[in-house]
Write a protein that holds these residues in place. Structure first.
Motif, mmCIF file in Angstrom:
data_model
loop_
_atom_site.group_PDB
_atom_site.id
_atom_site.type_symbol
_atom_site.label_atom_id
_atom_site.label_comp_id
_atom_site.label_asym_id
_atom_site.label_seq_id
_atom_site.Cartn_x
_atom_site.Cartn_y
_atom_site.Cartn_z
ATOM 1 N N LEU A 112 0.833 -1.257 -0.100
ATOM 2 C CA LEU A 112 0.126 0.033 -0.079
ATOM 3 C C LEU A 112 0.926 1.195 -0.088
ATOM 4 O O LEU A 112 1.851 1.195 0.568
ATOM 5 N N PRO A 113 0.559 2.269 -0.839
ATOM 6 C CA PRO A 113 1.098 3.431 -0.762
ATOM 7 C C PRO A 113 0.939 4.269 0.545
ATOM 8 O O PRO A 113 0.110 4.252 0.843
ATOM 9 N N ASP A 114 1.941 5.087 0.752
ATOM 10 C CA ASP A 114 1.882 6.311 1.773
ATOM 11 C C ASP A 114 0.915 7.243 1.259
ATOM 12 O O ASP A 114 1.151 7.818 0.169
ATOM 13 N N VAL A 115 -0.155 7.861 1.875
ATOM 14 C CA VAL A 115 -0.841 8.817 1.328
ATOM 15 C C VAL A 115 -0.145 10.073 1.068
ATOM 16 O O VAL A 115 -0.338 11.072 0.092
ATOM 17 N N ALA A 116 1.004 10.440 1.678
ATOM 18 C CA ALA A 116 1.852 11.593 1.389
ATOM 19 C C ALA A 116 2.372 11.455 -0.059
ATOM 20 O O ALA A 116 2.599 12.429 -0.712
ATOM 21 N N ASP A 117 2.625 10.074 -0.491
ATOM 22 C CA ASP A 117 3.015 10.142 -2.043
ATOM 23 C C ASP A 117 2.171 10.272 -2.873
ATOM 24 O O ASP A 117 2.249 10.452 -4.221
ATOM 25 N N LEU A 118 0.755 10.323 -2.611
ATOM 26 C CA LEU A 118 -0.539 10.338 -3.545
ATOM 27 C C LEU A 118 -1.337 11.764 -3.412
ATOM 28 O O LEU A 118 -1.808 12.153 -4.220
ATOM 29 N N ILE A 119 -1.134 12.589 -2.292
ATOM 30 C CA ILE A 119 -2.067 13.590 -1.803
ATOM 31 C C ILE A 119 -1.935 14.801 -2.889
ATOM 32 O O ILE A 119 -3.010 15.152 -3.088
ATOM 33 N N GLY A 120 -0.438 15.061 -3.311
ATOM 34 C CA GLY A 120 -0.417 16.085 -4.140
ATOM 35 C C GLY A 120 -1.214 15.828 -5.544
ATOM 36 O O GLY A 120 -2.041 16.642 -6.018
ATOM 37 N N THR A 121 -1.133 14.722 -6.179
ATOM 38 C CA THR A 121 -1.732 14.361 -7.303
ATOM 39 C C THR A 121 -3.672 14.268 -7.202
ATOM 40 O O THR A 121 -4.026 14.741 -8.049
ATOM 41 N N LEU A 122 -3.822 13.632 -6.118
ATOM 42 C CA LEU A 122 -5.318 13.553 -5.794
ATOM 43 C C LEU A 122 -5.933 15.154 -5.474
ATOM 44 O O LEU A 122 -6.689 15.411 -6.044
ATOM 45 N N ALA A 123 -5.149 15.885 -5.129
ATOM 46 C CA ALA A 123 -5.513 17.327 -4.716
ATOM 47 C C ALA A 123 -5.568 18.144 -5.685
ATOM 48 O O ALA A 123 -6.759 18.754 -6.137
ATOM 49 N N ALA A 172 -6.169 16.619 -8.896
ATOM 50 C CA ALA A 172 -7.250 16.294 -9.990
ATOM 51 C C ALA A 172 -8.522 16.722 -9.397
ATOM 52 O O ALA A 172 -9.610 16.962 -10.210
ATOM 53 N N CYS A 173 -8.726 16.686 -8.071
ATOM 54 C CA CYS A 173 -10.029 17.077 -7.348
ATOM 55 C C CYS A 173 -10.176 18.731 -7.486
ATOM 56 O O CYS A 173 -11.198 18.993 -7.998
ATOM 57 N N GLY A 174 -9.212 19.508 -7.459
ATOM 58 C CA GLY A 174 -9.326 21.013 -7.755
ATOM 59 C C GLY A 174 -9.686 21.221 -9.092
ATOM 60 O O GLY A 174 -10.386 21.787 -9.286
ATOM 61 N N ARG A 175 -8.959 20.331 -9.845
ATOM 62 C CA ARG A 175 -9.315 20.446 -11.389
ATOM 63 C C ARG A 175 -10.754 20.207 -11.479
ATOM 64 O O ARG A 175 -11.764 20.717 -12.349
ATOM 65 N N GLU A 176 -11.271 19.388 -10.966
ATOM 66 C CA GLU A 176 -12.463 18.790 -11.287
ATOM 67 C C GLU A 176 -13.679 19.399 -10.612
ATOM 68 O O GLU A 176 -14.856 19.917 -11.384
ATOM 69 N N ARG A 177 -13.451 20.394 -9.555
ATOM 70 C CA ARG A 177 -14.235 21.187 -8.941
ATOM 71 C C ARG A 177 -14.309 22.442 -9.931
ATOM 72 O O ARG A 177 -15.429 23.136 -10.139
ATOM 73 N N LEU A 178 -13.307 22.969 -10.313
ATOM 74 C CA LEU A 178 -13.303 24.081 -11.466
ATOM 75 C C LEU A 178 -14.105 23.642 -12.684
ATOM 76 O O LEU A 178 -14.747 24.620 -13.148
ATOM 77 N N THR A 179 -13.747 22.571 -13.227
ATOM 78 C CA THR A 179 -14.558 22.167 -14.515
ATOM 79 C C THR A 179 -15.938 22.197 -13.997
ATOM 80 O O THR A 179 -16.740 22.641 -14.997
ATOM 81 N N ALA A 180 -16.335 21.798 -12.890
ATOM 82 C CA ALA A 180 -17.724 21.429 -12.408
ATOM 83 C C ALA A 180 -18.375 22.919 -12.369
ATOM 84 O O ALA A 180 -19.672 22.926 -12.866
#
Length: 231
Positions: free
Chosen positions: A206-217, A219-227
């Motif tokens: 399992l990955p550490d969330v610290a290694d994913l949070i930047g990419t997930l944030a 992607a979520c920010g871009r989705e909110r802006l698109t919406a």
């Protein structure tokens, strides 16, 4: 997701053998417990009846927010087990019960919108970063499985990126005291949870969330802006 919207009056339930459903759910629960050593616990299940034959949650709440896909008992955390013997006994009582995975034990789950999850997954894999197991639910969410203890690290990571909270991104961490509905659990009329990246021997870590949070944030920010830009 195979989601077929439509009025309740025209809904035609998929014809599946109750026995077949039960065997599939039990088989999945045994795999999670035996191969992954994950605790599992049965949840609610779907019942059919009424004029339309539409599925209803066994909890009896006509307005259930997750029909057939949430804990069925108050002591579900204590009842969760990785013992194959106990798993068989639990599902023998209600064979069509949802397969729930308690979070905050062997893993946590980062819960994001499906569109953002797909974007994040593509970016992670393009950069050669393996995300670990990833599941998608028919209510258009994606679950990224990460090491336990992810909540504090996710908050710290978001603050470092300039986000005051995860709520602004529609990103949530499911940790201790929470749960995730695992494939092939069915969510009402919407369909089943599915693996996007299945947990396998090659993807056992399992990955550490610290290694994913930047990419997930991102992607979520871009989705909110698109919406917000959608008419």
């Amino acid at each position: 997701m195979n989601e077929t919207p439509g009025a309740e009056a025209t809904y035609v339930p998929r014809q599946e053998s109750p026995r077949g459903q039960g065997e599939e759910l039990l088989s999945a629960a045994l795999r999670y417990a035996g191969e992954r050593h994950w605790d599992v616990v049965p949840g609610t299940w779907l019942e059919t009846g009424g004029r339309t034959g539409a599925p209803r949650c066994s909890c009896g709440d006509a307005e259930c927010h997750a029909p057939g896909a949430h804990p069925a008992r108050r002591d579900w955390k204590a009842a969760a087990t990785a013992s194959a013997t106990v798993v068989r006994r639990l599902w023998a009582t209600h064979p069509r019960a949802a397969v729930l995975l308690p979070t905050g034990r062997t893993f946590d789950v980062v819960d994001v919108p499906e569109t953002a999850g797909c974007l994040a997954l593509a970016r992670l894999e393009r950069d050669g970063r393996a995300p670990g197991p990833v599941a998608a639910t028919p209510d258009r969410r994606m679950y990224f499985f990460v090491l336990p203890g992810a909540t504090a690290k996710a908050i710290d990571g978001l603050h470092a990126l300039g986000y005051a909270s995860s709520a602004a991104l529609d990103l949530a961490v499911r940790g201790e005291g929470d749960w995730a509905a695992a494939p092939p659990t069915r969510f009402g009329r919407s369909g089943r949870a599915q693996w996007v990246r299945r947990p396998t021997a090659a993807r056992a870590w399992l990955p550490d969330v610290a290694d994913l949070i930047g990419t997930l944030a991102y992607a979520c920010g871009r989705e909110r802006l698109t919406a917000r830009r959608r008419p």
